[in-house]
Design a protein around this motif. Sequence first.
Motif, PDB file in Angstrom:
ATOM      1  N   VAL A 239     -14.658 -24.938 -60.144  1.00  0.00           N
ATOM      2  CA  VAL A 239     -14.940 -24.111 -59.092  1.00  0.00           C
ATOM      3  C   VAL A 239     -15.972 -25.349 -58.125  1.00  0.00           C
ATOM      4  O   VAL A 239     -17.058 -25.746 -59.065  1.00  0.00           O
ATOM      5  CB  VAL A 239     -15.951 -22.917 -59.262  1.00  0.00           C
ATOM      6  N   GLN A 240     -15.886 -25.581 -57.031  1.00  0.00           N
ATOM      7  CA  GLN A 240     -16.687 -26.400 -56.144  1.00  0.00           C
ATOM      8  C   GLN A 240     -17.600 -25.749 -55.513  1.00  0.00           C
ATOM      9  O   GLN A 240     -17.162 -24.714 -54.929  1.00  0.00           O
ATOM     10  CB  GLN A 240     -15.649 -27.323 -55.502  1.00  0.00           C
ATOM     11  N   TYR A 241     -18.881 -25.987 -55.393  1.00  0.00           N
ATOM     12  CA  TYR A 241     -19.736 -25.470 -54.448  1.00  0.00           C
ATOM     13  C   TYR A 241     -21.064 -26.417 -54.254  1.00  0.00           C
ATOM     14  O   TYR A 241     -21.038 -27.504 -55.296  1.00  0.00           O
ATOM     15  CB  TYR A 241     -20.458 -24.063 -55.127  1.00  0.00           C
ATOM     16  N   ALA A 242     -21.831 -26.427 -53.172  1.00  0.00           N
ATOM     17  CA  ALA A 242     -22.634 -27.423 -52.886  1.00  0.00           C
ATOM     18  C   ALA A 242     -23.762 -27.593 -53.861  1.00  0.00           C
ATOM     19  O   ALA A 242     -24.491 -28.755 -54.095  1.00  0.00           O
ATOM     20  CB  ALA A 242     -23.411 -27.007 -51.670  1.00  0.00           C
ATOM     21  N   LEU A 243     -24.223 -26.505 -54.647  1.00  0.00           N
ATOM     22  CA  LEU A 243     -25.370 -26.931 -55.653  1.00  0.00           C
ATOM     23  C   LEU A 243     -25.211 -27.121 -56.995  1.00  0.00           C
ATOM     24  O   LEU A 243     -25.888 -26.942 -57.994  1.00  0.00           O
ATOM     25  CB  LEU A 243     -26.348 -25.526 -55.614  1.00  0.00           C
ATOM     26  N   LYS A 244     -23.991 -27.555 -57.161  1.00  0.00           N
ATOM     27  CA  LYS A 244     -23.266 -27.742 -58.686  1.00  0.00           C
ATOM     28  C   LYS A 244     -24.105 -28.704 -59.322  1.00  0.00           C
ATOM     29  O   LYS A 244     -24.283 -29.845 -58.897  1.00  0.00           O
ATOM     30  CB  LYS A 244     -21.875 -28.258 -58.279  1.00  0.00           C
ATOM     31  N   GLY A 245     -24.513 -28.274 -60.574  1.00  0.00           N
ATOM     32  CA  GLY A 245     -25.394 -29.140 -61.378  1.00  0.00           C
ATOM     33  C   GLY A 245     -26.933 -29.411 -61.086  1.00  0.00           C
ATOM     34  O   GLY A 245     -27.557 -30.168 -61.862  1.00  0.00           O
ATOM     35  N   LYS A 246     -27.274 -28.564 -60.216  1.00  0.00           N
ATOM     36  CA  LYS A 246     -28.563 -28.775 -59.778  1.00  0.00           C
ATOM     37  C   LYS A 246     -29.530 -27.451 -60.129  1.00  0.00           C
ATOM     38  O   LYS A 246     -30.672 -27.603 -59.794  1.00  0.00           O
ATOM     39  CB  LYS A 246     -28.629 -28.938 -58.337  1.00  0.00           C
TER      40      LYS A 246
ATOM     41  N   CYS B  37     -32.628 -22.963 -65.239  1.00  0.00           N
ATOM     42  CA  CYS B  37     -33.661 -21.727 -65.791  1.00  0.00           C
ATOM     43  C   CYS B  37     -35.135 -22.202 -65.872  1.00  0.00           C
ATOM     44  O   CYS B  37     -35.290 -23.443 -66.398  1.00  0.00           O
ATOM     45  CB  CYS B  37     -33.097 -20.979 -66.876  1.00  0.00           C
ATOM     46  N   GLU B  38     -36.064 -21.568 -65.081  1.00  0.00           N
ATOM     47  CA  GLU B  38     -37.295 -22.285 -65.180  1.00  0.00           C
ATOM     48  C   GLU B  38     -37.967 -22.237 -66.460  1.00  0.00           C
ATOM     49  O   GLU B  38     -38.789 -23.063 -66.951  1.00  0.00           O
ATOM     50  CB  GLU B  38     -38.281 -21.639 -64.291  1.00  0.00           C
ATOM     51  N   TYR B  39     -37.410 -21.118 -67.367  1.00  0.00           N
ATOM     52  CA  TYR B  39     -38.137 -20.984 -68.580  1.00  0.00           C
ATOM     53  C   TYR B  39     -37.739 -21.792 -69.912  1.00  0.00           C
ATOM     54  O   TYR B  39     -38.161 -22.728 -70.491  1.00  0.00           O
ATOM     55  CB  TYR B  39     -37.910 -19.561 -69.123  1.00  0.00           C
ATOM     56  N   CYS B  40     -36.153 -21.745 -70.014  1.00  0.00           N
ATOM     57  CA  CYS B  40     -35.650 -22.675 -71.029  1.00  0.00           C
ATOM     58  C   CYS B  40     -35.173 -24.098 -70.390  1.00  0.00           C
ATOM     59  O   CYS B  40     -34.960 -24.636 -71.288  1.00  0.00           O
ATOM     60  CB  CYS B  40     -34.401 -21.775 -71.617  1.00  0.00           C
ATOM     61  N   HIS B  41     -35.099 -24.269 -69.237  1.00  0.00           N
ATOM     62  CA  HIS B  41     -34.732 -25.428 -68.597  1.00  0.00           C
ATOM     63  C   HIS B  41     -33.325 -25.957 -68.508  1.00  0.00           C
ATOM     64  O   HIS B  41     -32.882 -27.102 -68.672  1.00  0.00           O
ATOM     65  CB  HIS B  41     -35.669 -26.663 -68.971  1.00  0.00           C
ATOM     66  N   ARG B  42     -32.534 -24.850 -69.194  1.00  0.00           N
ATOM     67  CA  ARG B  42     -31.119 -25.150 -69.152  1.00  0.00           C
ATOM     68  C   ARG B  42     -30.319 -24.899 -67.699  1.00  0.00           C
ATOM     69  O   ARG B  42     -30.851 -23.978 -66.961  1.00  0.00           O
ATOM     70  CB  ARG B  42     -30.260 -24.182 -70.253  1.00  0.00           C
ATOM     71  N   ARG B  43     -29.357 -25.518 -67.523  1.00  0.00           N
ATOM     72  CA  ARG B  43     -28.691 -25.500 -66.422  1.00  0.00           C
ATOM     73  C   ARG B  43     -28.240 -24.261 -66.152  1.00  0.00           C
ATOM     74  O   ARG B  43     -27.323 -23.663 -67.260  1.00  0.00           O
ATOM     75  CB  ARG B  43     -27.572 -26.712 -66.384  1.00  0.00           C
ATOM     76  N   LEU B  44     -28.213 -23.366 -65.150  1.00  0.00           N
ATOM     77  CA  LEU B  44     -27.452 -22.169 -64.848  1.00  0.00           C
ATOM     78  C   LEU B  44     -25.972 -22.453 -64.905  1.00  0.00           C
ATOM     79  O   LEU B  44     -25.432 -23.282 -64.263  1.00  0.00           O
ATOM     80  CB  LEU B  44     -28.098 -21.682 -63.683  1.00  0.00           C
ATOM     81  N   ARG B  45     -25.250 -21.266 -65.413  1.00  0.00           N
ATOM     82  CA  ARG B  45     -23.807 -21.280 -65.167  1.00  0.00           C
ATOM     83  C   ARG B  45     -23.473 -20.564 -63.962  1.00  0.00           C
ATOM     84  O   ARG B  45     -24.387 -19.743 -63.695  1.00  0.00           O
ATOM     85  CB  ARG B  45     -23.306 -20.878 -66.419  1.00  0.00           C
ATOM     86  N   ILE B  46     -22.227 -20.714 -63.428  1.00  0.00           N
ATOM     87  CA  ILE B  46     -21.784 -19.747 -62.380  1.00  0.00           C
ATOM     88  C   ILE B  46     -20.480 -19.094 -62.747  1.00  0.00           C
ATOM     89  O   ILE B  46     -19.839 -19.425 -63.886  1.00  0.00           O
ATOM     90  CB  ILE B  46     -21.155 -20.824 -61.322  1.00  0.00           C
ATOM     91  N   MET B  47     -20.327 -17.865 -62.303  1.00  0.00           N
ATOM     92  CA  MET B  47     -19.284 -16.945 -62.451  1.00  0.00           C
ATOM     93  C   MET B  47     -19.037 -16.599 -61.465  1.00  0.00           C
ATOM     94  O   MET B  47     -19.591 -16.529 -60.286  1.00  0.00           O
ATOM     95  CB  MET B  47     -19.750 -15.577 -63.403  1.00  0.00           C
ATOM     96  N   LYS B  48     -17.675 -16.450 -61.203  1.00  0.00           N
ATOM     97  CA  LYS B  48     -17.048 -16.057 -59.781  1.00  0.00           C
ATOM     98  C   LYS B  48     -16.231 -14.539 -60.044  1.00  0.00           C
ATOM     99  O   LYS B  48     -15.539 -14.118 -60.888  1.00  0.00           O
ATOM    100  CB  LYS B  48     -15.629 -16.937 -59.893  1.00  0.00           C
ATOM    101  N   LEU B  49     -16.852 -13.868 -59.067  1.00  0.00           N
ATOM    102  CA  LEU B  49     -16.369 -12.375 -58.982  1.00  0.00           C
ATOM    103  C   LEU B  49     -15.445 -12.019 -57.849  1.00  0.00           C
ATOM    104  O   LEU B  49     -15.146 -12.799 -57.275  1.00  0.00           O
ATOM    105  CB  LEU B  49     -17.412 -11.491 -58.752  1.00  0.00           C
ATOM    106  N   ALA B  50     -15.270 -10.833 -57.615  1.00  0.00           N
ATOM    107  CA  ALA B  50     -14.160 -10.465 -56.727  1.00  0.00           C
ATOM    108  C   ALA B  50     -14.536 -10.866 -55.271  1.00  0.00           C
ATOM    109  O   ALA B  50     -15.741 -11.034 -54.842  1.00  0.00           O
ATOM    110  CB  ALA B  50     -14.057  -8.964 -56.591  1.00  0.00           C
TER     111      ALA B  50
END
Length: 529
Positions: free
Chosen positions: A317-324, A327-340
Amino acid sequence: MPDNKLAGYYRLSVEDDDIKVESNSITNQRRLIKRYISEHPELSCYEYCEFYDDGVSGTTMDRPGLQAMLEKIKQNEIKCVIVKDLSRFSRDYIELGTYMEQIFPFMGIRFISVAEHYDSKDYIGKTADIDIGFQSLLADFYCKDVSEKVRSSVMAKKNQGKYATGNTPFGYVKNEDNRKELLIVPEEAEVIRHIFELSLSGQNLTQICRTLNDEKVPTPLEYKNKRKKQNRKELQQEHKYWQPGTVRAILTNESYLGSMVYNKSVQAQVGGSRAIIKPREEWKVYKNHHSAIISKEVFDKVQEKFFCKKAMVRKSVQYALKGKVYCEYCHRRLRIMKLAGDRLFYYCPNQKLNSNNKCLSGSVSNEVLEKIILEEIKVQITKLADLASVRKEAVEEQRISTRKADKEVKRVEAEITKLTASKAGLLEAYHAGNYTKEQYMEYRRQLEQQISEKRMQQEKIKKKSDTRNNLLCADTRDYESFLRYANFGTLTKEMADVFTEAIEISNEKTINIYWKFNNNASPRSFKEK
């Protein structure tokens, strides 16, 4: 002779047979090269500098000392390179040939190898003697041959049932009396059995992680640290959670049946460091190698979950903010999910792994987040435009000030010249008998004091001018690269990469935007529509 330098390069490697004491090997190379320079007067005119690498293989050019020398060559500070032998520079035949035949001649660099009696100035307009080519080729073959022999030796030991691998699976430790054997670590073995029990009870990977984290079971890395007292970067993190990938690796690891599994990967090239994972059916298994932690019956039941399902092929999935986005608490990169409707949402993978953590709960719309980031970028563009205008005015003022300073420096220089001439005339007048010795010494003292004061004045003007120039040079931002996005109506990947370093989202839906052009974070709260 120009101010260019002659560079001596030394390299030590674990593949060298003659390494007894590190300093001796370096000393020998240095002594050999300096003796060669002393025997060739045309080289003695150069300023000498040296670079070295310790314990780095000659098969790679990614060596700190070598790269530092090549950088100086690019800056035209070095005109000659001298090494003990060709293998010191590189054991890669192709890489060595490229530098000897193309890069160095193009850049006008003289290259000397003492042991091979090679000097590139003797081969201007032609290739090196065939014996030089063979020697560099043999160096390449030697290194690859050593690598292949080591690999074959290790494989032979494994085929004999000897554990010849550096790392041990979680739950085991090497026998101190026989490093080729594995012993069970009881505390870790209980965790492994617990994981298999949770899987048999019907829990999926995420649920198992949640259970382990809620029970505050240490992760494999934490257990390893307790045994070895390591200080790895991962252990400095405040929040350590079991991850689905870790649990899956344990549940599918045949080592817990008492088998030694090896030949799982192959090097991309002989002597290289990159490994390629082989298909599972090509792995080798030495059964009954060590004590089992899990019974075969339990292990086989768990495997049905993983190997009876067809692997899903997911499109990237391609999007502008990919990899940026993090999460402020655990500092892990957020994942993306694609819905309807192809709508994208961010979520924290750690949120479901623990009942009481403060990670981002729920999800955040990518569409909403992109609009917020675009708005904030436009605010930053306005600020940068103002800064660019102010800097333009400051540059113009600096140019005027610099011209004035240059005139002032020249005026003071003229006064110094005039005073110096007066000092010379005073000496002539003294010799002519126009002054007594006491008068001459007093007048001379006065003139020298005036000259000293003028030089201090001149230095002060230059220093003030340099300070202004340094302040302007400190702002190295390329304003044009930022301002050209002023009229963009949507956020693009290119735009996000130019402006943002990272974006953190808290559980309270507050975001912090970290910009690439300063160290400050821009906080912003938002509500999704």
